[in-house]
Motif scaffolding. Structure first.
Motif, short mmCIF file in Angstrom:
data_model
loop_
_atom_site.label_atom_id
_atom_site.label_comp_id
_atom_site.label_asym_id
_atom_site.label_seq_id
_atom_site.Cartn_x
_atom_site.Cartn_y
_atom_site.Cartn_z
N ALA A 16 1.00 -1.38 0.04
CA ALA A 16 0.53 0.26 0.01
C ALA A 16 0.62 1.32 -0.45
CB ALA A 16 -0.78 -0.16 1.34
N ASP A 17 0.45 2.15 -0.67
CA ASP A 17 0.90 3.52 -0.89
C ASP A 17 -0.05 4.41 -1.13
OD1 ASP A 17 0.30 3.58 -3.41
OD2 ASP A 17 2.25 3.04 -3.43
N HIS A 18 0.21 5.99 -1.06
CA HIS A 18 -0.39 6.68 -1.29
C HIS A 18 -1.48 6.95 -1.91
CE1 HIS A 18 2.35 8.10 -3.42
NE2 HIS A 18 1.81 9.50 -3.91
N ASN A 19 -1.28 6.06 -3.55
CA ASN A 19 -1.80 6.18 -4.60
C ASN A 19 -3.23 4.50 -4.50
OD1 ASN A 19 -3.40 7.27 -6.91
ND2 ASN A 19 -1.71 5.63 -7.93
N THR A 29 -4.19 0.66 -2.41
CA THR A 29 -4.49 0.59 -1.44
C THR A 29 -4.53 -1.63 -1.96
OG1 THR A 29 -4.87 1.67 0.31
CG2 THR A 29 -5.32 -0.25 0.73
#
Length: 179
Positions: free
Chosen positions: A84-87, A89
């Motif tokens: 998962a990252d800021h953009n 999931t």
């Protein structure tokens, strides 16, 4: 009541001609949990229609909890590829998907997820939601042949019993002497 999914892209709205449903298979001690569905009058995995704003796995979890009273989480059928990252999931991947027609006024695209009890939820007993299901029960591989269900449910239940991601919970193969 007929349901269908509308796709809105800012310019148009169109009916895609399907409903989306999701179900969950929970396996514990070599048995799978199924519910006796009121409308179908057959044993099926807990599940139902997607609601606005839900993910597919979220639908399977919500419906499972509503119909059985058990707090669960979806288990992905494949390993994580990207964290998962800021953009983005990652969402759990179903172990099977099909389009079903029997019992649906509009064909249903159904995704089937493995589920497990949510950590810390204890060994709560099943509390079936009787306005949607007649009851809930655990079934082993030997119970499936004569079970009042759809052939597809029988196949998926067998598959889940023998391929459940938590190996210690799987049904054990029967020995040649017991066949």
């Amino acid at each position: 009541m007929s349901r269908s999914i509308l796709i809105q892209d800012g310019r148009t709205t169109r009916d895609i001609g399907l409903v989306y449903c999701c179900s969950g298979y929970l396996v514990e001690r070599g048995r799978v949990l199924l519910v006796h569905h009121n409308r179908f009058d057959k044993w099926v995995p807990p599940g139902g229609h997607i609601e606005p704003g839900e993910s597919f796995a979220g639908t399977a979890v919500r419906e499972f909890e509503e119909e059985t009273g058990l707090a669960v989480e979806a288990i992905s059928s494949q390993a994580a590829i990207h964290p998962a990252d800021h953009n983005a999931t990652p969402e759990p991947v179903p172990f099977y998907v099909d389009i079903e027609r029997e019992g649906f006024p509009t064909p249903a695209l159904v995704q089937f997820f493995y589920v497990r009890r949510r950590p810390g939820s204890g060994k709560r007993t099943v509390d079936a939601q009787l306005d949607e299901v007649h009851g809930a029960a655990w079934f082993g591989p030997q119970d499936l042949d004569d079970l009042k269900t759809f052939d597809q449910v029988r196949s998926l239940a067998r598959f889940a019993l023998h391929n459940y991601p938590v190996v210690a919970e799987r049904a054990q193969p029967s020995s040649p002497a017991s066949r």
